[in-house]
Design an enzyme around this catalytic site. Structure first.
Site, mmCIF file in Angstrom:
data_model
loop_
_atom_site.group_PDB
_atom_site.id
_atom_site.type_symbol
_atom_site.label_atom_id
_atom_site.label_comp_id
_atom_site.label_asym_id
_atom_site.label_seq_id
_atom_site.Cartn_x
_atom_site.Cartn_y
_atom_site.Cartn_z
ATOM 1 N N GLU A 143 0.834 -1.202 0.000
ATOM 2 C CA GLU A 143 0.000 0.000 0.000
ATOM 3 C C GLU A 143 0.867 1.249 0.000
ATOM 4 O O GLU A 143 1.916 1.271 0.640
ATOM 5 C CB GLU A 143 -0.855 0.035 1.268
ATOM 6 N N CYS A 153 3.163 8.334 1.496
ATOM 7 C CA CYS A 153 3.642 7.396 2.510
ATOM 8 C C CYS A 153 3.874 6.076 1.787
ATOM 9 O O CYS A 153 2.961 5.529 1.152
ATOM 10 C CB CYS A 153 2.572 7.235 3.594
ATOM 11 N N CYS A 193 5.642 -7.196 7.785
ATOM 12 C CA CYS A 193 6.666 -6.659 8.689
ATOM 13 C C CYS A 193 6.918 -7.679 9.795
ATOM 14 O O CYS A 193 5.989 -8.342 10.257
ATOM 15 C CB CYS A 193 6.203 -5.338 9.296
ATOM 16 N N CYS A 249 4.493 -5.048 16.116
ATOM 17 C CA CYS A 249 3.834 -4.032 16.956
ATOM 18 C C CYS A 249 2.336 -4.375 17.066
ATOM 19 O O CYS A 249 1.682 -4.652 16.052
ATOM 20 C CB CYS A 249 4.007 -2.634 16.360
ATOM 21 N N CYS A 255 -0.605 -2.690 14.884
ATOM 22 C CA CYS A 255 -0.366 -2.509 13.449
ATOM 23 C C CYS A 255 -0.842 -3.702 12.630
ATOM 24 O O CYS A 255 -0.502 -4.853 12.929
ATOM 25 C CB CYS A 255 1.128 -2.297 13.244
ATOM 26 N N GLU A 268 9.585 -2.274 8.249
ATOM 27 C CA GLU A 268 10.522 -1.497 9.076
ATOM 28 C C GLU A 268 11.708 -1.141 8.155
ATOM 29 O O GLU A 268 12.479 -2.017 7.758
ATOM 30 C CB GLU A 268 10.962 -2.362 10.261
ATOM 31 N N SER A 315 10.702 6.453 9.250
ATOM 32 C CA SER A 315 10.154 6.090 10.553
ATOM 33 C C SER A 315 10.642 4.698 10.949
ATOM 34 O O SER A 315 10.543 3.753 10.171
ATOM 35 C CB SER A 315 8.628 6.107 10.460
ATOM 36 N N SER A 320 9.301 5.459 16.433
ATOM 37 C CA SER A 320 8.004 5.039 16.988
ATOM 38 C C SER A 320 8.236 4.668 18.439
ATOM 39 O O SER A 320 8.698 3.574 18.729
ATOM 40 C CB SER A 320 7.472 3.817 16.241
ATOM 41 N N ASN A 371 -5.456 4.297 15.140
ATOM 42 C CA ASN A 371 -6.546 3.825 14.290
ATOM 43 C C ASN A 371 -7.058 2.514 14.862
ATOM 44 O O ASN A 371 -6.273 1.610 15.144
ATOM 45 C CB ASN A 371 -6.027 3.545 12.868
ATOM 46 N N CYS A 399 -1.858 1.638 8.246
ATOM 47 C CA CYS A 399 -0.988 0.820 7.413
ATOM 48 C C CYS A 399 -1.319 -0.658 7.532
ATOM 49 O O CYS A 399 -1.548 -1.194 8.594
ATOM 50 C CB CYS A 399 0.473 1.144 7.677
HETATM 51 S S1 SF4 Z 1 4.344 -0.163 13.114
HETATM 52 FE FE1 SF4 Z 1 5.942 -0.266 11.555
HETATM 53 S S2 SF4 Z 1 7.571 -1.487 12.556
HETATM 54 FE FE2 SF4 Z 1 5.717 -1.826 13.771
HETATM 55 S S3 SF4 Z 1 4.817 -3.690 12.860
HETATM 56 FE FE3 SF4 Z 1 3.860 -1.920 11.811
HETATM 57 S S4 SF4 Z 1 5.107 -1.622 9.965
HETATM 58 FE FE4 SF4 Z 1 6.310 -2.899 11.390
#
Ligand code: SF4
Length: 350
Positions: free
Chosen positions: A90, A103, A110, A114, A117, A158, A189, A212, A288, A331
């Site tokens: 995306e 973005c 990933c 996190c 996410c 990341e 980021s 982050s 979100n 995301c």
């Molecule tokens: S916030 Fe960024 S680093 Fe953390 S899981 Fe999502 S994409 Fe990966």
């Protein structure tokens, strides 16, 4: 076959020399490509035999636009892009008064885990190549027929876990021969991969690094970000101080506010104490809500209080305006919902 978008100017010049061509042809070819001419036959100053060689050895790898979702609220456009191996990513275009900002993603999925996410739910599928990172900007610029002037590497993935490809991307995107987008208009980021922050600092680029952070203590951070088990906040801050000393650039700390998890007044005070005196800026991000977890967005009052407390500690604070809330703009959400509705993986290939 090689993707030409993976090549820096130096690398393409070297290829030319190795293949019996003049090195300056590398410059000519890249300047066509980044001007938007992607067919070798249309590169007027390239001799036919070299055009033939290019066709035999190179392609210009652009993703396919699978879907475009446009927000009715603020005009944010979310692009679901597909690569030839069937993987989807995306990219999000945001329109501001000061220009177009995009973005972009650096990985498919990933590995960082996190909790808030959607990109990480199925782990990391693969790194994007330099060309695949670049081509997100190119394909969107072609689509809107306008220039993009700001980039944030904040989509799925990341960036520092795909370090070499991202560094090469930063060179090409900011080079005069490339997309010529100034490094000061680029934000990377990261969730805080400490050794890579030091490596990045030593490159002395003028990009902005956004960390982050999302919590003021290691224990709280561990609850939402597994990377906190590897690197402590103090180690991250030490790396940030080094980055500032090498680049004189202000660090941005991203803080996703999650209701009743990290949005209390005590959290704000502790964060203010931690960052006081540092060349930094805090970006508060009301989280979100995604259906895969139970995190709730902080109340307006809690966000305002949090911001006020940080300001009282002498820290610059902004609250990120929510963009594209009606189009799954967080995301990883769009890719997942698309894949879920396709049922059979084969249907997202072409
Ligand atoms: S916030 Fe960024 S680093 Fe953390 S899981 Fe999502 S994409 Fe990966």
């Amino acid at each position: 076959m090689n993707n030409l978008l993976d090549f820096t100017l130096e690398e393409l010049k070297a290829w030319m020399k190795e293949n019996g061509e003049s090195a300056f042809r590398g410059q000519q070819i890249l300047s066509w490509i980044y001007k938007g001419v992607k067919e070798f036959d249309d590169m007027k100053n390239i001799p036919k035999p070299l055009v033939h060689k290019l066709k035999e050895n190179f392609f210009v790898g652009m993703p396919k636009i699978i879907e475009v979702y446009k927000s009715n609220i603020d005009g944010t456009e979310k692009f679901l892009l597909g690569f030839t191996d069937g993987n989807l990513i995306e990219s999000v275009l945001m329109r501001y008064k000061h220009g177009n900002s995009i973005c972009i993603s650096t990985q498919v999925g990933c590995a960082m885990g996190c909790k808030f996410c959607a990109s990480t739910i199925e782990g990391k599928v693969r790194n994007l190549t330099t060309g695949e990172i670049l081509s997100q900007i190119m394909v969107v610029q072609d689509y809107i027929n306008e220039r993009i002037s700001n980039i944030v590497l904040m989509g799925s993935g990341e960036p520092l876990d795909n370090y070499n490809n991202v560094i090469k991307f930063l060179e090409i995107v900011s080079a005069e021969y490339g997309l010529n987008i100034g490094q000061r208009h680029i934000t990377l980021s990261t969730c805080g991969i400490v050794p890579k922050i030091y490596e990045l600092a030593d490159k002395e680029l003028s990009i902005t690094v956004a960390i982050s952070l999302h919590a003021f203590s290691d224990d709280k951070r561990k609850e939402i970000m597994p990377i906190a088990n590897r690197y402590s906040i103090e180690e991250i801050l030490e790396a940030c101080r080094y980055y500032i000393s090498k680049t004189n650039r202000r660090i941005t700390f991203e803080y996703a506010l999650v209701k009743d998890v990290n949005d209390g007044r005590e959290d704000a005070k502790a964060l203010g104490k931690l960052l006081k005196g540092m060349l930094c800026h805090v970006n508060l991000i009301p989280v979100n809500e995604i259906k895969e977890n139970t995190y709730k967005r902080s109340s307006k009052k809690a966000i305002e209080d949090f911001s006020e407390i940080l300001k009282n500690h002498g820290i610059e604070v902004t609250t990120r305006r929510e963009m594209g809330s009606d189009i799954n703009a967080a995301c990883g959400q769009l890719r997942r919902s698309y894949i879920n509705t396709q049922e059979i993986e084969g249907r997202v290939k072409w």
